[in-house]
Design an enzyme around this catalytic site. Sequence first.
Site, PDB file in Angstrom:
ATOM      1  N   ASP A   1     -11.271   2.170   4.132  1.00  0.00           N
ATOM      2  CA  ASP A   1     -11.977   0.853   3.322  1.00  0.00           C
ATOM      3  C   ASP A   1     -13.352   0.297   3.337  1.00  0.00           C
ATOM      4  O   ASP A   1     -13.756  -0.023   3.414  1.00  0.00           O
ATOM      5  CB  ASP A   1     -11.357   0.074   4.850  1.00  0.00           C
TER       6      ASP A   1
ATOM      7  N   LYS B   1       0.692  -1.125   0.131  1.00  0.00           N
ATOM      8  CA  LYS B   1      -0.011  -0.094  -0.172  1.00  0.00           C
ATOM      9  C   LYS B   1       0.776   1.410  -0.028  1.00  0.00           C
ATOM     10  O   LYS B   1       0.610   1.791  -0.841  1.00  0.00           O
ATOM     11  CB  LYS B   1      -0.630  -0.290   1.202  1.00  0.00           C
TER      12      LYS B   1
ATOM     13  N   GLN C   1      -5.056  -1.833   9.817  1.00  0.00           N
ATOM     14  CA  GLN C   1      -5.156  -2.980   8.848  1.00  0.00           C
ATOM     15  C   GLN C   1      -5.478  -3.963   9.736  1.00  0.00           C
ATOM     16  O   GLN C   1      -4.799  -4.515  11.420  1.00  0.00           O
ATOM     17  CB  GLN C   1      -3.307  -3.395   8.528  1.00  0.00           C
TER      18      GLN C   1
END
Length: 284
Positions: free
Chosen positions: A117, A50, A94
Amino acid sequence: METRILDGRALAQKVNQRIKATIESKGLSPGLAVILVGEDPASCIYVQKKEECCESVGIRSFFHRLPATTTQKELLNLVERLNHDPLVDGILVQLPLPEGLDATELLDAIDPAKDVDGFHPITMGRLVEGREDISPCTPKGVMRILDEYQIPLEGKEVVIVGASNIVGKPLAMMMVNRMATVTLCHIKTKDISVHTKRAEILCSATGVPHLIKRELVMPGAVVIDIGISRWKGRTVGDADTEGLMGVASAITPVPGGVGPMTVAMLMENTLILHALRHGIELDW
Ligand code: NAD
């Protein structure tokens, strides 16, 4: 039957190029904050990918690598700080978090306007209503692959194996929003083959290598393999890809299918959130 390989890597490159070009031509400065707690090897690799992708498209990244001993309170404070940081458009935690930390509470604490997200209950609720301005990256990547290869969804029998909050459930909703007929299977489904064998589009996100074998797939089906696991020293998906050659009409490879598209959709979501916050038209 020839089995077409749906090249997610090539499509991700195309998406990333468009993001880069938009950022440059409009002089934008989107920012993504990523919180990684602990040293889960897979998570470390994903976060690195990322970070690299942010750099390549021109998104400013703010990476917070924290020890596994970090407390829930410290994480909540960090999220709160990032919620108010004007340079940050998207906040990503994460997953999975180390044991003892409450992911739900943390995800709920993210400002929905920075929910890159798409896991916040407000974003999920909007998705259920068909408002998909921001949607979770992996299912969004799946939909983009299907669109790129002009695979129609309206009226199709879609079967999804794996019903997690981050993949299976939002993917099911996005398929329904596109007027597909959806069956969602999970570990308690009595016999997944009853369902998978009638799927025109079969998606699998379980992390069980070789779960989707030849005999589970209807000839001509499109197979979207979302799973990622290590098996005999290799990275594999849920599908027995070799066994499906000549049976499936199309399949996403692992690696090189949904994975790169997930990262590209993260970049796209960051840019969209930046544009929404600043009232910028992206004219896409
Ligand atoms: P999860 O563990 O939260 O959920 C797995 C789901 O699969 C559950 O609903 C479970 O009931 C179901 N399941 C497990 N074994 C099954 C079986 N034998 N039969 C039927 N259903 C079964 O996992 P997740 O976070 O949703 O991830 C699933 C897989 O997708 C993992 O391999 C993960 O690495 C991968 N993944 C890939 C991407 C990507 O970018 N390609 C993104 C996210 C997750």
